[in-house]
Design a protein around this motif. Structure first.
Motif, PDB file in Angstrom:
ATOM      1  N   TYR A   8      -6.957  -9.420  -1.119  1.00 23.65           N
ATOM      2  CA  TYR A   8      -7.002  -8.055  -1.640  1.00 23.65           C
ATOM      3  C   TYR A   8      -5.641  -7.725  -2.226  1.00 23.65           C
ATOM      4  O   TYR A   8      -4.616  -7.889  -1.567  1.00 23.65           O
ATOM      5  CB  TYR A   8      -7.344  -7.060  -0.521  1.00 23.65           C
ATOM      6  N   ALA A 145     -10.788  -5.171   5.926  1.00 25.69           N
ATOM      7  CA  ALA A 145     -10.562  -4.409   4.694  1.00 25.69           C
ATOM      8  C   ALA A 145     -11.099  -2.988   4.788  1.00 25.69           C
ATOM      9  O   ALA A 145     -10.594  -2.081   4.121  1.00 25.69           O
ATOM     10  CB  ALA A 145     -11.180  -5.128   3.499  1.00 25.69           C
ATOM     11  N   GLU A 157     -10.323  -5.978  -4.003  1.00 21.76           N
ATOM     12  CA  GLU A 157     -10.522  -7.416  -3.834  1.00 21.76           C
ATOM     13  C   GLU A 157     -10.082  -8.120  -5.104  1.00 21.76           C
ATOM     14  O   GLU A 157     -10.442  -7.717  -6.224  1.00 21.76           O
ATOM     15  CB  GLU A 157     -11.978  -7.731  -3.519  1.00 21.76           C
TER      16      GLU A 157
END
Length: 160
Positions: A8, A145, A157
């Motif tokens: 990410y 996340a 992402e």
């Protein structure tokens, strides 16, 4: 639930509260961090290094590397050995990190050591930065996340 780890990208630089949230998230999940000592040999660099070490040295493990710790094998060569400082991700060291830097990309010389990185127990990178290029990323599972602890940190992402 998918436990695959994905990269990410940190979209906007975490500052103050969002940096505190990011460091707290990392501390809750991980074991240790590193910084690269690239302080210049100028009076300003020596003074900054001395100041940083006066606060952090009791917690630091000193080593050296000839490859950038976060670099890919083909582009991570430095060409010479540089000091690498390893530290435990304890609450007291988190306080040092938060007190020394107001934002994630403040970790660069001559004021501070370079490129804060935080690693999982197994040695894989959780948080990586290239401070002078304002690049930061997290390697997270989808569950990590979506953690509320990361709510102040803007991430997307990364597509490979």
């Amino acid at each position: 639930m998918n436990n695959e780890i994905c990269r990410y990208r940190i979209v906007s630089e975490p500052r103050r509260q969002s940096l505190d949230a990011l460091l707290a998230f990392c501390a809750a999940h991980e074991a240790y961090g590193t910084l690269v000592d690239l302080f210049p040999s100028s009076a300003k660099g020596i003074s900054a290094r001395t100041d940083f070490l006066a606060t952090a040295e009791p917690s630091l493990e000193f080593g050296s590397v000839d490859r950038w710790p976060l670099g890919e094998p083909e582009n991570g060569r430095i060409g010479h050995s540089v000091p690498l400082w390893k530290f435990p991700l304890t609450p007291s060291f988190i306080d040092i990190l938060a007190a020394k830097a107001r934002s994630l990309y403040d970790w660069k010389s001559p004021k501070l050591p370079e490129d804060l990185a935080i690693y999982r127990d197994n040695g894989t990178v959780l948080l990586g930065t290239v401070s002078h290029e304002c690049i930061g990323w997290l390697n997270l599972s989808s569950q990590e996340a979506s953690s509320p602890q990361l709510g102040l940190v803007e991430i997307i992402e990364a597509r490979r």
